[in-house]
Design an enzyme around this catalytic site. Structure first.
Site, PDB file in Angstrom:
ATOM      1  N   HIS D  98      12.437 -12.603   4.662  1.00 49.17           N
ATOM      2  CA  HIS D  98      11.496 -13.442   5.224  1.00 49.17           C
ATOM      3  C   HIS D  98      10.976 -14.385   4.302  1.00 49.17           C
ATOM      4  CE1 HIS D  98       7.488 -14.312   6.718  1.00 49.17           C
ATOM      5  NE2 HIS D  98       7.677 -13.945   7.659  1.00 49.17           N
ATOM      6  N   GLU D 146      12.909 -19.207  12.173  1.00 46.60           N
ATOM      7  CA  GLU D 146      11.470 -19.810  12.143  1.00 46.60           C
ATOM      8  C   GLU D 146      11.441 -20.721  11.154  1.00 46.60           C
ATOM      9  OE1 GLU D 146       7.390 -17.203  12.249  1.00 46.60           O
ATOM     10  OE2 GLU D 146       9.355 -16.369  11.375  1.00 46.60           O
TER      11      GLU D 146
END
Lengths: 231, 231, 231, 231
Positions: D98, D146
């Site tokens: 992430h 993302e």
């Protein structure tokens, strides 16, 4: 030329990674001329690693300063910043633990040790008073107190912050010089910071983004001298 | 001088942080003479960051190579290795993701991109076949397949490992050169590695710790040429 | 149950990532029984993060201890170790800056602050005397002095090292407890370490790799009690 | 309960470090009820590490998901996130890489391998198309595309970005599920994203900061089901 001891007050022109090559070299030469004029202060100039040797070869009076150094010894250490390589390139000082390159505590201890071995001055950054106190126990030459949230904003630290950090560090070890540099963007900011009791200050974008960077650099160095004389 | 394209085969003298200053410069000059003799191969020499400009200024035929580079653009990036600073110092190639300086995937992507922007060749390290495949998708110039556990041991990768990685990488993109360098310590290791199908090889301690480093460097470069001619 | 203050002497069973699930739970229960028998000492047991809640729910007398904690506040911090999550799971203490998870100085400062906010005890690791002094200025509950090169070797720190670190830390802040744990592998090592002046000690592989881990855990806790009583 | 295979479409409620303890548990139970109602989709809920066991014990139909996992094996690894500890706590999936916890490429390779060993699903994050391609070669279960600059802004990825990443990843390995989640803040965003071809989506602050978090969670899960049925 490498200065063995930092003089008080001092001024650090720290163009970070904004400048390199010819453009950096020209400003370093301007700083060098000023340093020749004012031998009572220390003038330091940082450069990206691969520019250090060139800046050093072209100057005499400034202390050429690295942006970071690793606490390694000659050996493997692929991709790390070797202290002996810096020294051999004419580097006389190094920043450590800058907010943009924060160090593990064990690495910081090792880097300060290696710098002392080689006679490289250390400017260690702290972004809080608590961090400054821990750093003071390592005996660096300079502590830079710069609240992270102010870097590059053009806002200066407020007077009470400056006075509190000065007092706390001097209480632990008053041979450590204290640099305050948050948000310095004019020669007046420089003057005010030295008058407030900082041993030194410095500037990045206030010079590199000025309309006339060379003149701003000259003005700031002169402001250090002026503040010093009026003490 | 910066070579725009890597030639096959190639040889990289990578003294890591074992050498710096004068001692490094002398070996770089020896490599440069060999590179002049054998223009059909690429000879590359790494140096600690602050030695790069000096090595570059003293040589003409080798590709001066950085040990690492950060994928940043000119700006803040205090303490990071600025691509433009390397380029301006005469650097023509850089290692990335070495086991001693492993990179985050997002940083590796950014560094390969910046190297392409500036025409800096990339030698990206992989310590497993899976890592090599992921790296191949980024389109570097060279992939160095070096199982981490063999680095510095004097043990070479076995033939089946070399052949498997060669095949896997060429399957993805056969314009990527493949370097195999685990445990190269003699000129014979160099010869064998090129004959097994590597596009290039290199050496660290096999040269720096040799009884006669200059002669070992010469012997290894000649072994590359010999292996290449006998193909 | 969470102990608010650490008692002296104390013993920490730190199985690192060697144990998890049922096997860890059984040993934690043994430690809990011993802690109930000897309320005059603190008995602490670490667990991997996802085992902490289960260990906490099954025990009453030990201080459940995390291996690491990040100095973040509730918010984004994806993938980090949230102090509030630990607290809510019954955690009463945390290691910080272990050699296998060294922390940036700014992160360590933040983590010690957050632990104080929440009443979580901090055991901060130092791998040199200089590091121990810098850490002492942050006011942790415990400093663990463990020369990195001894971890997991079965060699104990020598007496002079233990005495020097004890003296240096107590000189800065004598409310900080001192843990010495390098190479503890028998109950005798435990006894000797407490007698030499450590406030606490602990063990990893000396227990997990013992022929009879439960008995070794009992023996070591009893050795702490015995050393304490003979003072 | 741990789902062995991810179903398409899927929805991930990822409260990051915003929630923990009782407040998180209540929302996880709401998600669990929805997952029971709609067995044709996968519903996943993340939790801070020390909350995972509790969330797992209280739910049956959701896949309990870690925010990060380290690619280590049982052993030393102090302070790292042990895969076996997660598995034993009932974890069925984990995020990796992430933007708030970016991983070194070698660590990411190791973590994906360990997850496959243990039957833990992997959701690997990419913040550029190039990164997504490199990740695709590792064969994760899900890639989350993302763009870093959109996280937490409430802005969604534009349609062309979503379509380009979908196509690029499916070209490499069409068994990989694709998650698009940038800036999802309403049930309509969820519906639109699934209709545009994403296999799954998810939400953080759109739920945690909603006026009625439970209702928003229900609405978003229903939007996934609705988008799926109208295909």
């Amino acid at each position: 030329m490498v200065n063995k001891k930092i003089k008080r007050p001092f001024f650090i022109f720290n163009p970070k990674s904004f400048l390199y090559g010819e453009e950096l070299l020209e400003l370093a030469k301007v700083a060098d001329e000023q340093a020749a004029l004012y031998p009572e202060i220390s003038v330091m100039v940082t450069a990206p690693f691969a520019d250090l040797a060139t800046v050093s070869a072209a100057t005499t009076h400034i202390t050429v300063t690295a942006q970071h150094m690793d606490g390694i010894v000659p050996g493997r250490g692929m991709g790390h910043v070797l202290p002996e390589s810096l020294k051999s390139a004419g580097v006389g000082a190094t920043f450590l633990n800058h907010a943009e390159q924060p160090m593990q505590l064990n690495e910081l201890v090792a880097a300060v040790d290696r710098a002392k071995d080689l006679g490289i001055l250390t400017i260690v950054c702290a972004d809080s008073l608590e961090e400054a106190k821990a750093i003071a126990s390592l005996g660096p030459d300079v502590i830079l107190c710069e609240p992270t949230e102010l870097i590059g904003t053009g806002q200066t630290s407020d007077d009470s912050y400056i006075e509190a950090t000065n007092a706390a560090i001097r209480d632990i070890d008053d041979s450590i010089s204290i640099m305050q540099a948050a948000g310095i963007s004019t020669a007046d900011d420089v003057y005010r910071t030295i008058k407030l009791g900082a041993d030194g200050t410095g500037c990045t974008s206030g010079i590199t983004k000025a309309d006339h960077p060379k003149q701003m650099l000259i003005d700031m160095i002169e402001a250090v001298v002026r503040a010093s004389k009026s003490e």
